[in-house]
Design a protein around this motif. Structure first.
Motif, PDB file in Angstrom:
ATOM      1  N   ASN A  47       0.797  -1.267  -0.091  1.00  0.00           N
ATOM      2  CA  ASN A  47      -0.080   0.112  -0.051  1.00  0.00           C
ATOM      3  C   ASN A  47       0.872   1.217   0.108  1.00  0.00           C
ATOM      4  OD1 ASN A  47      -1.607   2.242   0.695  1.00  0.00           O
ATOM      5  ND2 ASN A  47      -2.663   1.089   2.368  1.00  0.00           N
ATOM      6  N   SER A  48       1.162   1.696  -1.225  1.00  0.00           N
ATOM      7  CA  SER A  48       2.313   2.833  -1.340  1.00  0.00           C
ATOM      8  C   SER A  48       2.148   4.019  -0.559  1.00  0.00           C
ATOM      9  CB  SER A  48       2.271   2.974  -2.756  1.00  0.00           C
ATOM     10  OG  SER A  48       2.973   2.083  -3.590  1.00  0.00           O
ATOM     11  N   SER A  49       0.598   4.658  -0.485  1.00  0.00           N
ATOM     12  CA  SER A  49       0.489   5.831   0.177  1.00  0.00           C
ATOM     13  C   SER A  49       0.603   5.512   1.518  1.00  0.00           C
ATOM     14  CB  SER A  49      -1.031   6.424  -0.040  1.00  0.00           C
ATOM     15  OG  SER A  49      -1.873   5.358   0.322  1.00  0.00           O
ATOM     16  N   PHE A  50       0.309   4.466   2.123  1.00  0.00           N
ATOM     17  CA  PHE A  50       0.412   4.237   3.514  1.00  0.00           C
ATOM     18  C   PHE A  50       2.031   3.971   3.931  1.00  0.00           C
ATOM     19  CE2 PHE A  50       1.002   0.947   6.917  1.00  0.00           C
ATOM     20  CZ  PHE A  50       0.584   1.590   8.020  1.00  0.00           C
ATOM     21  N   CYS A  51       2.731   3.284   2.937  1.00  0.00           N
ATOM     22  CA  CYS A  51       4.117   3.097   3.192  1.00  0.00           C
ATOM     23  C   CYS A  51       4.876   4.637   3.139  1.00  0.00           C
ATOM     24  CB  CYS A  51       4.707   2.024   2.040  1.00  0.00           C
ATOM     25  SG  CYS A  51       6.305   1.791   2.234  1.00  0.00           S
ATOM     26  N   PHE A  52       4.480   5.298   2.359  1.00  0.00           N
ATOM     27  CA  PHE A  52       5.281   6.604   2.239  1.00  0.00           C
ATOM     28  C   PHE A  52       5.024   7.385   3.484  1.00  0.00           C
ATOM     29  CE2 PHE A  52       5.659   6.096  -2.462  1.00  0.00           C
ATOM     30  CZ  PHE A  52       7.031   6.253  -2.631  1.00  0.00           C
ATOM     31  N   GLU A  53       3.651   7.168   3.960  1.00  0.00           N
ATOM     32  CA  GLU A  53       3.196   8.133   5.064  1.00  0.00           C
ATOM     33  C   GLU A  53       3.900   7.504   6.289  1.00  0.00           C
ATOM     34  OE1 GLU A  53       1.520  10.707   7.802  1.00  0.00           O
ATOM     35  OE2 GLU A  53       1.346  10.486   5.508  1.00  0.00           O
ATOM     36  N   VAL A  54       4.120   6.198   6.431  1.00  0.00           N
ATOM     37  CA  VAL A  54       4.930   5.767   7.501  1.00  0.00           C
ATOM     38  C   VAL A  54       6.347   5.955   7.621  1.00  0.00           C
ATOM     39  CG1 VAL A  54       5.611   3.537   8.873  1.00  0.00           C
ATOM     40  CG2 VAL A  54       3.224   3.846   8.106  1.00  0.00           C
TER      41      VAL A  54
END
Length: 185
Positions: A47-54
């Motif tokens: 989940n790219s958006s989640f990954c970048f957020e974390v």
């Protein structure tokens, strides 16, 4: 004689200083870069958006190597597991001897917390096969919980979302394990 000892002592101090400088440079050169975070977050099944957020650039993330990043994510995942486990227990009227509507999830979340403790030990020992097993078990626990929750009416979407977040963290840890940590060995 004194000049000879003084010269050798100065040389020894210089060598020790160089060893510290070189070793500190080697440590800093292994930090995770923005390009490596981009690589991790753009892998299939992430989940790219989640990954970048974390993994957004923070002073804490910027100082980590891949092993430190995996440890950070395992701890972050454990905090999510612990917080959600408390919510399950509060929402379902949980007591040790009584079945709750969230009993399955409570049980697998407790297992997931145990998996995290073992995962940290395996990470420290560089036992990446066992670490993979623990992360996989946590992901399976989350799928088990989500499946159980999806049979309830109304569907408790908050808990499904939280279980998905924990699964997404497992996916990120898998990428770090497979593409970064194992590659170093």
């Amino acid at each position: 004689m004194v000049a000879y000892v003084d010269k050798n002592f100065s040389s020894a101090c210089l060598v020790v200083l160089l060893v510290f400088v070189v070793s500190s440079y080697a440590r800093f050169s292994t930090m995770v870069t923005k390009d490596e975070i981009h690589f991790i977050c753009t892998q299939q099944d992430i989940n790219s958006s989640f990954c970048f957020e974390v993994l957004k650039a923070t002073p804490e993330i910027a100082r980590l190597d891949f092993s430190g990043l995996a440890k950070f994510l395992l701890n972050y995942q454990a905090q999510n597991i612990s917080d959600t486990l408390k919510q399950f227990k509060l929402s379902g009227g949980y007591t040790r001897d009584t079945e709750s509507k969230y009993s399955v999830c409570i049980e697998v979340y407790e297992d997931a917390l145990d998996n995290r403790d073992r995962a940290l030990k395996y990470l420290a020992a560089k036992d990446y096969d066992s670490l993979n097993t623990m992360v996989s078990a946590t992901m399976t626990d989350m799928f088990t919980c989500t499946d159980d929750l999806s049979t309830m009416k109304p569907i408790p979407k908050l808990f499904i979302t939280k279980s998905n977040v924990i699964s997404d963290l497992s996916s990120i840890i898998f990428v770090i394990l497979e593409h970064c940590l194992r590659k170093k060995n």
